[in-house]
Design an enzyme around this catalytic site. Structure first.
Site, PDB file in Angstrom:
ATOM      1  N   HIS A   1       0.842  -1.201   0.000  1.00  0.00           N
ATOM      2  CA  HIS A   1       0.000   0.000   0.000  1.00  0.00           C
ATOM      3  C   HIS A   1       0.880   1.256   0.000  1.00  0.00           C
ATOM      4  O   HIS A   1       0.690   2.165  -0.829  1.00  0.00           O
ATOM      5  CB  HIS A   1      -0.904  -0.026   1.229  1.00  0.00           C
ATOM      6  CG  HIS A   1      -1.769   1.182   1.397  1.00  0.00           C
ATOM      7  ND1 HIS A   1      -3.132   1.150   1.207  1.00  0.00           N
ATOM      8  CD2 HIS A   1      -1.478   2.460   1.759  1.00  0.00           C
ATOM      9  CE1 HIS A   1      -3.636   2.359   1.421  1.00  0.00           C
ATOM     10  NE2 HIS A   1      -2.641   3.157   1.770  1.00  0.00           N
ATOM     11  N   GLU A   2       1.852   1.304   0.915  1.00  0.00           N
ATOM     12  CA  GLU A   2       2.727   2.468   1.001  1.00  0.00           C
ATOM     13  C   GLU A   2       3.643   2.555  -0.224  1.00  0.00           C
ATOM     14  O   GLU A   2       3.950   3.652  -0.704  1.00  0.00           O
ATOM     15  CB  GLU A   2       3.560   2.406   2.282  1.00  0.00           C
ATOM     16  CG  GLU A   2       2.747   2.349   3.573  1.00  0.00           C
ATOM     17  CD  GLU A   2       1.815   3.531   3.743  1.00  0.00           C
ATOM     18  OE1 GLU A   2       2.029   4.572   3.091  1.00  0.00           O
ATOM     19  OE2 GLU A   2       0.854   3.420   4.520  1.00  0.00           O
TER      20      GLU A   2
ATOM     21  N   HIS B   1       1.803   4.326  -3.033  1.00  0.00           N
ATOM     22  CA  HIS B   1       1.881   5.788  -2.903  1.00  0.00           C
ATOM     23  C   HIS B   1       3.228   6.299  -3.398  1.00  0.00           C
ATOM     24  O   HIS B   1       3.302   7.255  -4.178  1.00  0.00           O
ATOM     25  CB  HIS B   1       1.720   6.203  -1.432  1.00  0.00           C
ATOM     26  CG  HIS B   1       0.345   6.021  -0.880  1.00  0.00           C
ATOM     27  ND1 HIS B   1      -0.788   6.491  -1.507  1.00  0.00           N
ATOM     28  CD2 HIS B   1      -0.082   5.448   0.276  1.00  0.00           C
ATOM     29  CE1 HIS B   1      -1.845   6.220  -0.768  1.00  0.00           C
ATOM     30  NE2 HIS B   1      -1.448   5.569   0.308  1.00  0.00           N
TER      31      HIS B   1
END
Length: 255
Positions: free
Chosen positions: A58-59, A62
């Site tokens: 998820h990170e 980004h």
């Protein structure tokens, strides 16, 4: 700064695989007696390990979009290595979400990577940076439900993967909410007037906490959230029967 894949991330993958093996070993006993310590342990390890892996991804989502959009600093900070230690706060990014998941079944968002939005000139790209994280969760959920549906596997493994897929869908739904401090608001923020952004900055530290208090403290609010999550899960092909069994195994301490 190197972009070599972090051994810490690989360790989380190995832990997840161990959980999967335990679900397979525990399947025969569960089919015979209706319960299995190995199966329960396997589901817990598989889901918590897989959730930790997805937090890193998820990170990374980004950071990758930010890097492609012009923020070269994310590479210097090591965000592209999937190293959990490089994120803003290991407790917020890793420990706290895992505890919330085990204790309440709620996929708490982790701490965000620091993105230099000044290096990203287009508002559309800034919105995509925020969108990348939740979309990563949704894609993982779809891949897992597809694997369960198409690949023959022991029922214990199917239960664990279905539960993990449901968690990914719930994480997508939670993160996409337009609440300051969550990714959903980050998608809208570049297009809002300055006055709205200033107001959001004031409530940003408290808005997610208020949301989680509502989810934990008000069954009606939690019911709406989980009903929506189950609906999306079914829409992407998930088996509610398998996921429900896996969810019960994950929250074994409630029994």
């Amino acid at each position: 700064m190197s972009t070599r894949l972090s051994p810490w991330f690989l360790l989380l993958v190995v832990v997840t695989l161990v959980g999967g093996v335990l679900t397979v070993l525990g399947t025969p006993e569960a089919l015979i007696s209706g319960s299995s310590v190995l199966l329960t342990a396997g589901v817990v390890i598989l889901v918590l390990g897989g959730w930790s892996v997805s937090l890193c991804l998820h990170e990374f989502g980004h950071a990758l979009v930010a890097y492609r959009g012009g923020d070269w600093t994310v590479r210097e900070k090591g965000y592209l290595t999937l190293d959990i230690r490089r994120y803003t706060n290991v407790a917020l990014t890793f420990v706290l979400p895992v505890l919330f998941l085990l204790l309440g079944g709620i996929p708490l968002p982790g701490g965000a990577v620091w993105v230099n939005h000044g290096l990203i000139r287009r508002n559309g790209v800034r919105a995509l940076v925020s969108l990348a994280g939740p979309v990563t969760n949704l894609v993982l959920g779809v891949l897992l439900t597809t694997a369960v549906a198409l690949v023959p596997m022991p029922v214990g493994l199917a239960v664990g993967l279905s539960c993990l897929a449901l968690i990914q869908v719930l994480a997508f739904l939670l993160n996409i909410l337009p609440v300051p401090g969550l990714d959903g608001f980050g998608i809208l923020e570049p297009f809002l007037p300055e006055s709205a952004r200033r107001l959001a900055d004031q409530v940003r530290p408290w808005a997610p906490i208020a949301l989680f208090v509502l989810l934990i403290g008000l069954p009606a609010v939690a019911g709406v959230f989980f009903d929506a999550g189950w609906w999306i899960f079914e829409a992407v092909g998930g088996s509610t029967r398998l996921a429900n069994v896996g969810y019960n195994e994950l929250l074994f301490w409630r029994h």
